[in-house]
Scaffold this active site. Structure first.
Site, PDB file in Angstrom:
ATOM      1  CE1 TYR A 158      -4.222   1.336  -0.286  1.00  0.00           C
ATOM      2  CE2 TYR A 158      -3.582   2.733   1.549  1.00  0.00           C
ATOM      3  CZ  TYR A 158      -4.460   2.428   0.527  1.00  0.00           C
ATOM      4  OH  TYR A 158      -5.565   3.220   0.328  1.00  0.00           O
ATOM      5  CE  LYS A 165      -7.134   6.300  -0.054  1.00  0.00           C
ATOM      6  NZ  LYS A 165      -8.124   7.070  -0.834  1.00  0.00           N
TER       7      LYS A 165
HETATM    8  P1  NAP Z   1     -11.873   3.318  -9.081  1.00  0.00           P
HETATM    9  O1  NAP Z   1     -13.153   2.781  -9.529  1.00  0.00           O
HETATM   10  O2  NAP Z   1     -10.677   3.054  -9.931  1.00  0.00           O
HETATM   11  O3  NAP Z   1     -12.009   4.866  -8.775  1.00  0.00           O
HETATM   12  C1  NAP Z   1     -10.885   5.731  -8.637  1.00  0.00           C
HETATM   13  C2  NAP Z   1     -11.270   6.997  -9.311  1.00  0.00           C
HETATM   14  O4  NAP Z   1     -10.264   8.014  -9.165  1.00  0.00           O
HETATM   15  C3  NAP Z   1     -11.456   6.791 -10.811  1.00  0.00           C
HETATM   16  O5  NAP Z   1     -12.735   7.241 -11.177  1.00  0.00           O
HETATM   17  C4  NAP Z   1     -10.378   7.657 -11.391  1.00  0.00           C
HETATM   18  O6  NAP Z   1     -10.746   8.209 -12.629  1.00  0.00           O
HETATM   19  C5  NAP Z   1     -10.292   8.741 -10.368  1.00  0.00           C
HETATM   20  N1  NAP Z   1      -9.131   9.596 -10.607  1.00  0.00           N
HETATM   21  C6  NAP Z   1      -7.826   9.258 -10.608  1.00  0.00           C
HETATM   22  N2  NAP Z   1      -7.074  10.327 -10.949  1.00  0.00           N
HETATM   23  C7  NAP Z   1      -7.936  11.362 -11.141  1.00  0.00           C
HETATM   24  C8  NAP Z   1      -7.794  12.726 -11.494  1.00  0.00           C
HETATM   25  N3  NAP Z   1      -6.578  13.266 -11.738  1.00  0.00           N
HETATM   26  N4  NAP Z   1      -8.901  13.495 -11.610  1.00  0.00           N
HETATM   27  C9  NAP Z   1     -10.124  12.988 -11.398  1.00  0.00           C
HETATM   28  N5  NAP Z   1     -10.339  11.695 -11.062  1.00  0.00           N
HETATM   29  C10 NAP Z   1      -9.247  10.897 -10.945  1.00  0.00           C
HETATM   30  O7  NAP Z   1     -11.498   2.732  -7.638  1.00  0.00           O
HETATM   31  P2  NAP Z   1     -12.249   2.782  -6.212  1.00  0.00           P
HETATM   32  O8  NAP Z   1     -11.700   1.636  -5.464  1.00  0.00           O
HETATM   33  O9  NAP Z   1     -13.708   2.932  -6.415  1.00  0.00           O
HETATM   34  O10 NAP Z   1     -11.627   4.095  -5.571  1.00  0.00           O
HETATM   35  C11 NAP Z   1     -12.411   5.152  -5.052  1.00  0.00           C
HETATM   36  C12 NAP Z   1     -11.849   5.615  -3.718  1.00  0.00           C
HETATM   37  O11 NAP Z   1     -12.045   4.591  -2.741  1.00  0.00           O
HETATM   38  C13 NAP Z   1     -10.344   5.912  -3.731  1.00  0.00           C
HETATM   39  O12 NAP Z   1     -10.085   7.030  -2.920  1.00  0.00           O
HETATM   40  C14 NAP Z   1      -9.770   4.663  -3.082  1.00  0.00           C
HETATM   41  O13 NAP Z   1      -8.497   4.880  -2.496  1.00  0.00           O
HETATM   42  C15 NAP Z   1     -10.834   4.406  -2.036  1.00  0.00           C
HETATM   43  N6  NAP Z   1     -10.823   3.075  -1.437  1.00  0.00           N
HETATM   44  C16 NAP Z   1     -10.846   1.968  -2.200  1.00  0.00           C
HETATM   45  C17 NAP Z   1     -10.827   0.701  -1.615  1.00  0.00           C
HETATM   46  C18 NAP Z   1     -10.827  -0.537  -2.454  1.00  0.00           C
HETATM   47  O14 NAP Z   1     -10.438  -1.599  -1.937  1.00  0.00           O
HETATM   48  N7  NAP Z   1     -11.243  -0.491  -3.693  1.00  0.00           N
HETATM   49  C19 NAP Z   1     -10.800   0.590  -0.215  1.00  0.00           C
HETATM   50  C20 NAP Z   1     -10.793   1.754   0.552  1.00  0.00           C
HETATM   51  C21 NAP Z   1     -10.805   2.989  -0.062  1.00  0.00           C
HETATM   52  P3  NAP Z   1     -10.264   7.485 -13.994  1.00  0.00           P
HETATM   53  O15 NAP Z   1     -10.499   6.034 -13.893  1.00  0.00           O
HETATM   54  O16 NAP Z   1     -11.085   8.196 -14.962  1.00  0.00           O
HETATM   55  O17 NAP Z   1      -8.799   7.763 -14.071  1.00  0.00           O
END
Ligand code: NAP
Length: 258
Positions: A158, A165
């Site tokens: 991570y 975070k």
């Molecule tokens: P995801 O579907 O890949 O979403 C991540 C998003 O961030 C994507 O829509 C991506 O857009 C966007 N992004 C990245 N760079 C960007 C930029 N410069 N401007 C605008 N948007 C941008 O993954 P997710 O897991 O749902 O992630 C959402 C949040 O949840 C994140 O903060 C992640 O750290 C958090 N989270 C995830 C998990 C997990 O296990 N999945 C657990 C805890 C927390 P593009 O795809 O268009 O680049």
């Protein structure tokens, strides 16, 4: 929850696919009758996010690359042109270069990798709140971001995202302090691991999910729909006394000593 978020307007960032946490949040809010404004990072994702938006009560789908000041300014203008106020903002954005999210932390970390991860994953939350503060309805709004246990504990792979975070979680407290006098609340959901596009970039996500399943009190992984329900609660007046908090939605994994 329904009558509380019904007809309220939420700006939702971070829908990249149907597996995105933001997708689950949008789906639940829409189910409860909320109106949505969706943002996408750049032209490559426009059509996809617009298509998702058709199934919900979506007022607009707007480009917003949080790393790009001009794109953010254009996004503010686009929301302004809708002539509406906001009841909430969902920040569901994170990024680190793939080489940062594997191997030994001290080997992987670089100045550029550190700055990029913090810029996109932590500063962007502050930037969005700075940009949209004046759009938020006093006493009737809340902001929300997504974080992960790696901010509190050292987890394999991570790496720099744990630091970003931790910064994001501090930003939740500082922005909650600033916006509290206006009755605007700010919280984060610390979600258990879910296989999304962003999570696929972390080497070892499979074993993170297996461990969460084995060691969480509920004995299973969580879903984006469950995060959506938690988000609806935190964005609604049902959580009117909760601000500046990190709420764990991880089946109890973070509370287990197993
Ligand atoms: P995801 O579907 O890949 O979403 C991540 C998003 O961030 C994507 O829509 C991506 O857009 C966007 N992004 C990245 N760079 C960007 C930029 N410069 N401007 C605008 N948007 C941008 O993954 P997710 O897991 O749902 O992630 C959402 C949040 O949840 C994140 O903060 C992640 O750290 C958090 N989270 C995830 C998990 C997990 O296990 N999945 C657990 C805890 C927390 P593009 O795809 O268009 O680049």
């Amino acid at each position: 929850m329904q009558h509380d978020v019904q007809n309220k307007i939420y700006l939702i960032t971070g829908i990249a696919s149907e597996r995105s946490i933001a997708y689950g949040i949008a789906e639940v809010l829409s189910h409860y009758g909320a109106k949505l404004i969706l943002t996408y990072q750049n032209e490559r994702f426009r059509e996809r996010v617009e298509t998702y938006g058709h199934q919900w009560n979506t007022l607009a789908t707007i480009e917003c690359d949080v790393q790009n000041e001009a794109s953010l300014a254009e996004c503010i203008r686009a929301v302004e042109s809708l002539e509406c106020k906001l009841n909430g903002i969902v920040h569901s954005i994170a990024y680190a270069d793939p080489e940062q999210l594997q191997g030994r932390f001290l080997d992987a970390i670089t100045r550029d990798g550190f700055l990029k991860a913090h810029d996109i994953s932590a500063y962007s939350f502050c930037a969005l709140l700075k940009a949209f503060e004046s759009f938020l309805v006093p006493n009737e709004s809340a902001a929300l971001t997504l974080t992960y246990l790696g901010s509190q504990r050292a987890l394999p792979s991570y790496n720099v995202m744990g630091l970003a975070k931790a910064s994001l979680e501090a930003a939740v407290r500082y922005t909650a302090a600033n916006l509290g006098p206006s009755g605007i609340r700010v919280n984060a959901i610390s979600a258990g691991p879910i296989k999304t596009l962003a999570a696929s970039g972390i080497k070892g996500i499979k074993s993170m999910m297996e461990q969460a399943q084995e060691r969480s009190f509920l004995g299973r992984n969580i879903t984006t729909r469950e995060i959506g329900e938690t988000a609806a609660f935190l964005l609604s007046n049902y959580s009117s006394a909760i601000t500046g908090q990190i709420i764990y939605a991880d089946g109890g994994y973070s509370a287990s000593a197993l």
